[in-house]
Each structure stands twice: as structure tokens, then as C-alpha cells.
Design an enzyme around this catalytic site. Structure first.
Site, mmCIF file in Angstrom:
data_model
loop_
_atom_site.group_PDB
_atom_site.id
_atom_site.type_symbol
_atom_site.label_atom_id
_atom_site.label_comp_id
_atom_site.label_asym_id
_atom_site.label_seq_id
_atom_site.Cartn_x
_atom_site.Cartn_y
_atom_site.Cartn_z
ATOM 1 N N TRP A 228 17.598 9.854 50.084
ATOM 2 C CA TRP A 228 16.138 9.760 50.137
ATOM 3 C C TRP A 228 15.540 11.018 49.533
ATOM 4 C CZ3 TRP A 228 14.217 5.221 51.351
ATOM 5 C CH2 TRP A 228 14.955 4.347 52.167
ATOM 6 N N CYS B 126 -23.964 -11.588 56.593
ATOM 7 C CA CYS B 126 -23.934 -12.675 55.622
ATOM 8 C C CYS B 126 -25.059 -13.672 55.881
ATOM 9 C CB CYS B 126 -22.579 -13.382 55.648
ATOM 10 S SG CYS B 126 -22.132 -14.041 57.256
ATOM 11 N N HIS C 13 -17.161 -13.118 63.145
ATOM 12 C CA HIS C 13 -17.547 -11.890 62.461
ATOM 13 C C HIS C 13 -17.914 -10.811 63.477
ATOM 14 C CE1 HIS C 13 -18.599 -13.981 58.390
ATOM 15 N NE2 HIS C 13 -17.339 -14.151 58.758
ATOM 16 N N GLU D 103 5.515 -0.653 44.180
ATOM 17 C CA GLU D 103 6.591 0.288 44.488
ATOM 18 C C GLU D 103 7.729 0.090 43.497
ATOM 19 O OE1 GLU D 103 8.136 0.745 48.393
ATOM 20 O OE2 GLU D 103 6.183 0.833 49.364
ATOM 21 N N THR E 90 14.733 -2.903 40.581
ATOM 22 C CA THR E 90 14.720 -2.376 41.950
ATOM 23 C C THR E 90 15.501 -3.302 42.874
ATOM 24 O OG1 THR E 90 12.594 -1.257 41.647
ATOM 25 C CG2 THR E 90 13.238 -1.767 43.904
ATOM 26 N N ASP F 81 18.837 -1.666 44.362
ATOM 27 C CA ASP F 81 18.667 -1.203 45.747
ATOM 28 C C ASP F 81 18.756 -2.314 46.794
ATOM 29 O OD1 ASP F 81 18.194 1.249 44.556
ATOM 30 O OD2 ASP F 81 16.010 1.055 44.646
ATOM 31 N N ARG G 159 8.389 -1.306 58.453
ATOM 32 C CA ARG G 159 9.164 -0.896 59.628
ATOM 33 C C ARG G 159 8.424 0.179 60.430
ATOM 34 N NH1 ARG G 159 12.578 -1.980 55.543
ATOM 35 N NH2 ARG G 159 12.848 0.158 54.798
ATOM 36 N N SER H 85 4.229 0.064 32.834
ATOM 37 C CA SER H 85 3.594 -1.172 32.359
ATOM 38 C C SER H 85 2.269 -1.416 33.068
ATOM 39 C CB SER H 85 4.524 -2.365 32.584
ATOM 40 O OG SER H 85 5.712 -2.226 31.824
ATOM 41 N N GLU I 63 -20.563 -8.929 63.888
ATOM 42 C CA GLU I 63 -21.886 -9.037 64.489
ATOM 43 C C GLU I 63 -21.898 -10.082 65.602
ATOM 44 O OE1 GLU I 63 -22.704 -9.162 59.966
ATOM 45 O OE2 GLU I 63 -20.969 -9.396 61.294
#
Length: 372
Positions: A179, A83, A58, A302, A205, A209, A216, A310, A60
Site C-alpha cells: 500500500w 419544489c 422531503h 479509481e 486494474t 489487482d 469497507r 483519458s 420540509e
């Protein structure tokens, strides 16, 4: 009064440093939060640290180890309450803070875990350590908004990302969409992928596509790919399955989907998630609950128009990030960014809160939250 003001400003200055350190691990710590720590003594930074990923020390612990004996009498700045409980991988931090000889600790945000919230601070105060809490609390909570939702509800924090024209279109009537936004906006979208645990799209999609759904950018990390595909129409040759990546691909289907297709996709390297059906399709709310049990804290949607609609209708979206290109597509037959049926009146429309705007190249990036 002047002295107190100076203390407040000093605390904010060092806490900003701790927050910047914590942000270095964005997208890398799930299911843990991002945490940064700074050890300061007599106006000098002695040591810094941040939590890099689950299972590693952690923030700390790192900062105090670096400071060593010089930490005695110093102030520790930490972005999240230390914690006080042992988890599956790492010991609690409060005993370490106490044994280090730290005199004062400044905390940005209280641990949101309802089972331990405030226990760390109470333990430190009982040990005689001065504790100041709530310094840059809002910034700390925003940094860990995904962790906070996941630890308090079990559900991932969901960001809906849309790239559209000025008139709200994402594709022509023939499906052409590449694009709409410029290169700078696309790079920013890849940075969003890098910072989320998973990316979710619909089957259309994938079929239209054939995206790889990878990140990237230099040093980028691929998110887990989640395909909402009720009837398992994903081709085993799809890039989300065949393209080399360190990230898994989950295909979410309903229990009545073809067993032959299921076996074919498993053989190709995908993992199948059978979610509850709703009106013959994957119940997105149930799917998100399942993803939450896998330790997935954040999901970037995406998807296309119907998946977007939805997710919003199901009340799953926490934040909207929209890239708006200075382009007018025109045409009633072009595809809107959000499908489904329109509300009966304006009062039923979804209003965004805490909206921020900035230019990314020639495109406008809008960020806003669904809930206040």
C-alpha cells in the site's frame, strides 16, 4: 444596522444546522439533492428534518410534520428552494409550506433545475410569505455539486481519486502498489466510495489487482461498479462480479466485443453497457452520458494511469482528490499516476482551482476543482 447584522448571523447559524442535517444523507438521495430543514420560533428550534433518499418525504415535509400546529408564525430554514412541481414520486412542497402558516422562509440555494428555478420562491412570496434567499449559498451548492451538474447537464459529477507517492508514482515497474498510503488515507478513500453513486476503473486494474470495489467502513454503502473493458476481458470469476454486494456491476464495452464473452459475463451476473467506440476503445464521454441517463449523479474514478489520462483529456473530470504519501519511489520505469503524452508547454497543463489541503494520518490529501 446592528439588528440586521444579528438577523444575518442568526440565519447563518440555523442554516448551518440545516446543512449538517442535509449532509447526513450524502450518497443516498440520487437522483435527488440532499436537503435539510429547520423550523424555528422565538429563538427555539421546534423541529428538524432531512431528505433521506429518493421516494421518501422531503426535508420540509418532515420538519413541518414534526412541528405541527406550532409551525404557524415560525421561520423555516431550508438548504434548497422548496419544489413547486410534482415529480414521479413526491408532491410539491410549496403548498405544504403555505398551509403550515410559516411566516418567513430562509433559503440557501435556488433550485438549479432550469425548468423550475425560482418558481418555488415566487409562489411563496405571492402567498405573502417573507423569503430570504442566498444564505450560505456557496456551502449549499458545494454540498449538492453532483446534483447541480446532473440536473443542468445530464452528466454525472466526476471525481478523480489518486493515491500516489511524493514523486507522482502509483506502482513499481513490476506493478506493486499496495500500500502506498496509510490506513487512515485508505479509510478516507472508502468514505469517498460511500458518498458516490458509482466507482469506475479500467480493465487493467481488474486484471492486475482483482479488486472488489466495495466500501469497507461501518454503515458504508457500495457504489455501482463500472468496468471500462472494451473487449470484455473481465473474467467471470472476478471479485467485482462474484463478491456479494447490493451494488450492480456494469461492464462497459464496445459493440464489436465478443458475443460469447458478453453472454458469459451476463450469466455470471454482470450487466453489459455497450458504449460508442472511439479509436477502438470505449468512448468515455459517451459512457458518462449513458450513466447519467441511469440516474447516476456522481462517479468516482479509481482507475490506472491510462484511464486517469483519458478522463482528463476528455474533459470529464470535475474534481481531483489526491492522497500523497511521504514516500519517494524513484525510477523512470515506475508507473506515473497519469499516463498519456505530456503537453507541449506548461500553458497546456491542467491547473486546479479552489485547492484545499489537509493531513490524513501521515499522508497529505489534496482536493481541487478542474473548472473555476
Amino acid at each position: 444596522m446592528m439588528k440586521q447584522d444579528n438577523i444575518v448571523e442568526r440565519d447563518k447559524r440555523y442554516m448551518r444546522l440545516a446543512l449538517r442535517l442535509a449532509g447526513k444523507a450524502r450518497g443516498r438521495t440520487s437522483p435527488n439533492p440532499m436537503v435539510g430543514a429547520v423550523v424555528v420560533k422565538k429563538g427555539k428550534v421546534l423541529a428538524t428534518g432531512y431528505h433521506k433518499k429518493a421516494g421518501e418525504p422531503h426535508a420540509e415535509a418532515i420538519a413541518l410534520w414534526k412541528a405541527g400546529r406550532t409551525a404557524k408564525g415560525a421561520t423555516l430554514y431550508v438548504t434548497l428552494e422548496p419544489c413547486s412541481h410534482t415529480n414521479k414520486r413526491t408532491p410539491p412542497c410549496t403548498p405544504l409550506v403555505i398551509s403550515s402558516g410559516i411566516k418567513r422562509i430562509v433559503v440557501a440555494a435556488i433550485d438549479p433545475n432550469p425548468h423550475v428555478s425560482g418558481n418555488g420562491i415566487r409562489t411563496l412570496r405571492k402567498a405573502g410569505i417573507e423569503v430570504a434567499a442566498g444564505v450560505l449559498e456557496a456551502e449549499a451548492k458545494k454540498l449538492n455539486e453532483a446534483f447541480i451538474k446532473h440536473i443542468t447537464s445530464g452528466m454525472p459529477f466526476v471525481t478523480l481519486k489518486i493515491a500516489q507517492t511524493l514523486d507522482g508514482k502509483i506502482a513499481t515497474a513490476t506493478g506493486a502498489s499496495q500500500w502506498i498510503t496509510g490506513e487512515e488515507a485508505r479509510k478516507e478513500a472508502h468514505r469517498l466510495r460511500d458518498s458516490h453513486d458509482a466507482i469506475l476503473v479500467g480493465i487493467n486494474t481488474v486484471l492486475n489487482d482483482d479488486p472488489s470495489l466495495t466500501t469497507r467502513i461501518p454503515g458504508g454503502r457500495d457504489p455501482i461498479r463500472v468496468i471500462v473493458d472494451s473487449k470484455l476481458r473481465t473474467p467471470p470469476s472476478a471479485k467485482v462480479i462474484t463478491q456479494k454486494s447490493s451494488a450492480k456491476t456494469y461492464i462497459a464495452a464496445i459493440p464489436t466485443a465478443s458475443k460469447d464473452k458478453l453472454v458469459s459475463l451476463l450469466d455470471a451476473g454482470a450487466e453489459i453497457v455497450l458504449a460508442r467506440a472511439k479509436s477502438g476503445k470505449v468512448d468515455l464521454k459517451h459512457l458518462m452520458k449513458m450513466l447519467g441517463t441511469y440516474g447516476i449523479m456522481s462517479v468516482l474514478i479509481e482507475g490506472g494511469a491510462e484511464v486517469n489520462a483519458s478522463a482528463l483529456k476528455a474533459g470529464l473530470v470535475d474534481k481531483v482528490v489526491m492522497f500523497i504519501a511521504p514516500v519517494l519511489m524513484t525510477g523512470a520505469d515506475s508507473l506515473c499516476s497519469i499516463g498519456g503524452r505530456s503537453p507541449l508547454n506548461l500553458k497546456q497543463s491542467i491547473k486546479l482551482n479552489h485547492v484545499s489541503l489537509r493531513m490524513i494520518g501521515k499522508d497529505l490529501m489534496l482536493e481541487g476543482y478542474i473548472r473555476p
